[in-house]
Design a protein around this motif. Sequence first.
Motif, mmCIF file in Angstrom:
data_model
loop_
_atom_site.group_PDB
_atom_site.id
_atom_site.type_symbol
_atom_site.label_atom_id
_atom_site.label_comp_id
_atom_site.label_asym_id
_atom_site.label_seq_id
_atom_site.Cartn_x
_atom_site.Cartn_y
_atom_site.Cartn_z
ATOM 1 N N TYR A 224 0.838 -1.199 0.000
ATOM 2 C CA TYR A 224 0.000 0.000 0.000
ATOM 3 C C TYR A 224 0.872 1.249 0.000
ATOM 4 O O TYR A 224 0.622 2.196 -0.766
ATOM 5 C CB TYR A 224 -0.916 0.013 1.224
ATOM 6 N N ALA A 225 1.898 1.262 0.828
ATOM 7 C CA ALA A 225 2.778 2.433 0.908
ATOM 8 C C ALA A 225 3.425 2.724 -0.435
ATOM 9 O O ALA A 225 3.468 3.876 -0.884
ATOM 10 C CB ALA A 225 3.850 2.208 1.980
ATOM 11 N N HIS A 226 3.918 1.695 -1.104
ATOM 12 C CA HIS A 226 4.608 1.895 -2.372
ATOM 13 C C HIS A 226 3.645 2.303 -3.492
ATOM 14 O O HIS A 226 4.044 3.006 -4.427
ATOM 15 C CB HIS A 226 5.351 0.616 -2.762
ATOM 16 N N THR A 227 2.401 1.885 -3.383
ATOM 17 C CA THR A 227 1.414 2.227 -4.420
ATOM 18 C C THR A 227 0.936 3.667 -4.296
ATOM 19 O O THR A 227 0.803 4.380 -5.296
ATOM 20 C CB THR A 227 0.203 1.286 -4.341
ATOM 21 N N TYR A 228 0.696 4.128 -3.062
ATOM 22 C CA TYR A 228 0.031 5.423 -2.859
ATOM 23 C C TYR A 228 0.954 6.503 -2.288
ATOM 24 O O TYR A 228 0.474 7.527 -1.804
ATOM 25 C CB TYR A 228 -1.177 5.236 -1.941
ATOM 26 N N CYS A 229 2.267 6.325 -2.383
ATOM 27 C CA CYS A 229 3.183 7.323 -1.831
ATOM 28 C C CYS A 229 3.243 8.587 -2.682
ATOM 29 O O CYS A 229 3.843 9.579 -2.278
ATOM 30 C CB CYS A 229 4.576 6.742 -1.672
ATOM 31 N N PHE A 239 2.593 10.991 -8.882
ATOM 32 C CA PHE A 239 1.945 12.185 -8.356
ATOM 33 C C PHE A 239 0.462 11.950 -8.037
ATOM 34 O O PHE A 239 -0.347 12.860 -8.121
ATOM 35 C CB PHE A 239 2.091 13.373 -9.322
ATOM 36 N N LYS A 240 0.126 10.721 -7.660
ATOM 37 C CA LYS A 240 -1.254 10.420 -7.295
ATOM 38 C C LYS A 240 -1.299 9.805 -5.907
ATOM 39 O O LYS A 240 -0.486 8.951 -5.566
ATOM 40 C CB LYS A 240 -1.889 9.453 -8.308
ATOM 41 N N TYR A 241 -2.294 10.249 -5.118
ATOM 42 C CA TYR A 241 -2.579 9.656 -3.819
ATOM 43 C C TYR A 241 -3.871 8.829 -3.944
ATOM 44 O O TYR A 241 -4.552 8.862 -4.968
ATOM 45 C CB TYR A 241 -2.794 10.733 -2.759
ATOM 46 N N ASN A 242 -4.201 8.113 -2.882
ATOM 47 C CA ASN A 242 -5.464 7.375 -2.843
ATOM 48 C C ASN A 242 -6.613 8.381 -2.748
ATOM 49 O O ASN A 242 -6.711 9.137 -1.776
ATOM 50 C CB ASN A 242 -5.480 6.430 -1.637
ATOM 51 N N SER A 243 -7.489 8.384 -3.756
ATOM 52 C CA SER A 243 -8.563 9.383 -3.826
ATOM 53 C C SER A 243 -9.617 9.198 -2.747
ATOM 54 O O SER A 243 -10.464 10.076 -2.549
ATOM 55 C CB SER A 243 -9.221 9.346 -5.210
ATOM 56 N N ALA A 256 1.082 11.980 8.639
ATOM 57 C CA ALA A 256 0.409 11.096 9.587
ATOM 58 C C ALA A 256 -0.811 10.449 8.945
ATOM 59 O O ALA A 256 -1.112 9.281 9.197
ATOM 60 C CB ALA A 256 0.015 11.865 10.850
ATOM 61 N N ASN A 257 -1.518 11.209 8.110
ATOM 62 C CA ASN A 257 -2.655 10.661 7.377
ATOM 63 C C ASN A 257 -2.220 9.451 6.556
ATOM 64 O O ASN A 257 -2.878 8.406 6.559
ATOM 65 C CB ASN A 257 -3.257 11.735 6.471
ATOM 66 N N PHE A 258 -1.080 9.572 5.865
ATOM 67 C CA PHE A 258 -0.613 8.476 5.030
ATOM 68 C C PHE A 258 -0.127 7.307 5.883
ATOM 69 O O PHE A 258 -0.385 6.139 5.563
ATOM 70 C CB PHE A 258 0.493 8.965 4.101
ATOM 71 N N GLY A 347 21.331 -3.309 4.808
ATOM 72 C CA GLY A 347 20.301 -3.447 5.840
ATOM 73 C C GLY A 347 19.887 -2.136 6.454
ATOM 74 O O GLY A 347 19.244 -2.112 7.516
ATOM 75 N N TYR A 348 20.251 -1.011 5.815
ATOM 76 C CA TYR A 348 19.897 0.306 6.340
ATOM 77 C C TYR A 348 18.412 0.554 6.086
ATOM 78 O O TYR A 348 17.929 0.346 4.965
ATOM 79 C CB TYR A 348 20.735 1.385 5.640
ATOM 80 N N PRO A 349 17.643 0.993 7.093
ATOM 81 C CA PRO A 349 16.196 1.152 6.922
ATOM 82 C C PRO A 349 15.847 2.240 5.904
ATOM 83 O O PRO A 349 16.404 3.340 5.928
ATOM 84 C CB PRO A 349 15.711 1.543 8.325
ATOM 85 N N LEU A 350 14.902 1.923 5.035
ATOM 86 C CA LEU A 350 14.420 2.840 4.007
ATOM 87 C C LEU A 350 12.956 3.151 4.289
ATOM 88 O O LEU A 350 12.176 2.258 4.621
ATOM 89 C CB LEU A 350 14.558 2.217 2.619
ATOM 90 N N VAL A 351 12.581 4.427 4.148
ATOM 91 C CA VAL A 351 11.230 4.851 4.524
ATOM 92 C C VAL A 351 10.459 5.393 3.322
ATOM 93 O O VAL A 351 11.033 5.867 2.344
ATOM 94 C CB VAL A 351 11.259 5.917 5.637
ATOM 95 N N THR A 352 9.139 5.315 3.452
ATOM 96 C CA THR A 352 8.214 5.821 2.438
ATOM 97 C C THR A 352 7.194 6.699 3.142
ATOM 98 O O THR A 352 6.701 6.338 4.218
ATOM 99 C CB THR A 352 7.531 4.644 1.720
ATOM 100 N N CYS A 353 6.867 7.873 2.561
ATOM 101 C CA CYS A 353 5.970 8.801 3.246
ATOM 102 C C CYS A 353 5.457 9.874 2.293
ATOM 103 O O CYS A 353 5.856 9.929 1.125
ATOM 104 C CB CYS A 353 6.684 9.461 4.428
ATOM 105 N N HIS A 354 4.582 10.721 2.815
ATOM 106 C CA HIS A 354 4.117 11.924 2.127
ATOM 107 C C HIS A 354 4.796 13.148 2.727
ATOM 108 O O HIS A 354 5.323 13.129 3.820
ATOM 109 C CB HIS A 354 2.604 12.084 2.280
ATOM 110 N N ASN A 355 4.684 14.239 1.993
ATOM 111 C CA ASN A 355 5.179 15.614 2.267
ATOM 112 C C ASN A 355 6.538 15.662 2.993
ATOM 113 O O ASN A 355 6.593 15.753 4.188
ATOM 114 C CB ASN A 355 4.133 16.443 3.011
#
Length: 381
Positions: A224-229, A239-243, A256-258, A347-355
Amino acid sequence: MKFKHKFIILVLIVIYVFNILPFSISFAEEFYEDKETLNFLNNESSLSEEMKKEFKDLLENLFSQRNDAIVSGDCDLLKGFYDLNIKVSLWAYESEAKKTQYLINWSEKQAVKFRDLKSIVRIRKVAEKEPGLYGVICDVATDFNYYYIDSPDIINHFRLGTNHYLNLKKENDKYIITKEWYTDPFADSLDIKNIKSEEISKYILEHQPPEFIPNERQLKAIEYAHTYCGISEDDNFIFKYNSKYKNHNPDGGDCANFASQILHEGGGFKKNQLWNYSGKEGTKAWLNAQGFKNYMVGSGRASYIAKGTYQQTYKAAFNMKPGDFVAYEKKGRITHISTVTGFDSKGYPLVTCHNTDRLLVPYDLGWSNDNIRFHLIHVHY
């Protein structure tokens, strides 16, 4: 009513307001609320598709030069796009040069080298503000490819998304940047001070990616994170979020919403009275970075791995797993949330997020100032 009592009531009101605001302040708020940008979006007539194509080619060249500057460490490559005799243009150049130097400093700390960077540009609007002066709004997704100095054949990859508003002035046969604003992934941190880089680099280089098999809920959260980031590697989904959810960036931030969406839509955590979203609105625990972290830990759905400065926590970060999250504290408050969704070759942590939109970005990149505190949080799936 006595003045003292009035003052106490005023203080209580201020405390109440600042604790129920469903967002954390970010550069995104400044970008969207800039009056010139809003007037431009609402009032200026857009140019033809042919002109948009011309500016798309121009900006792709601009971002290509910026990317080359990062790889080579040569900030002089940027100068051709600016008029250094104009104060705002000089400031824009100096800002880019500082960010380029930050990335070079970070790569040295990380013991990595950038192999190449590539940007995808989407023009949203181009308009002539006055003769020879053009305003441009565009979205940019930039792919960063890097390798560790002891394993140059293993290429790691992450992607950043930014929204830009530029003023471009035509001078003779070229365009000069006179102003630029954008949602900057490094705005909160451009310094790496008093950090024992050699010690950190050595520790990172000693690691290998862990043998980790996500369970079904973790796997769905990652997907989900990778699809809607917002910058999915499916180019038709950039450039699309979950509508289903409102984009809260114009309200001050959508991180936080994401993160909540990832846990609910992907990870299967059920909503409740405290942590809820309905009709494009959510509770403080859903939308506010501080509220989200406090709720997840307080409810027992998550627990601490470590808390402190980067130097105090970077070793513990290797204990994080996809589906966990990082909360970033600045000036005593959590201002950002990002979700761990993978590891790089060490093994370094990678993050996915908005803004700003991030896809599989090293968790500390853009958060290097010495006033930042990291809250490393394990989620109980």
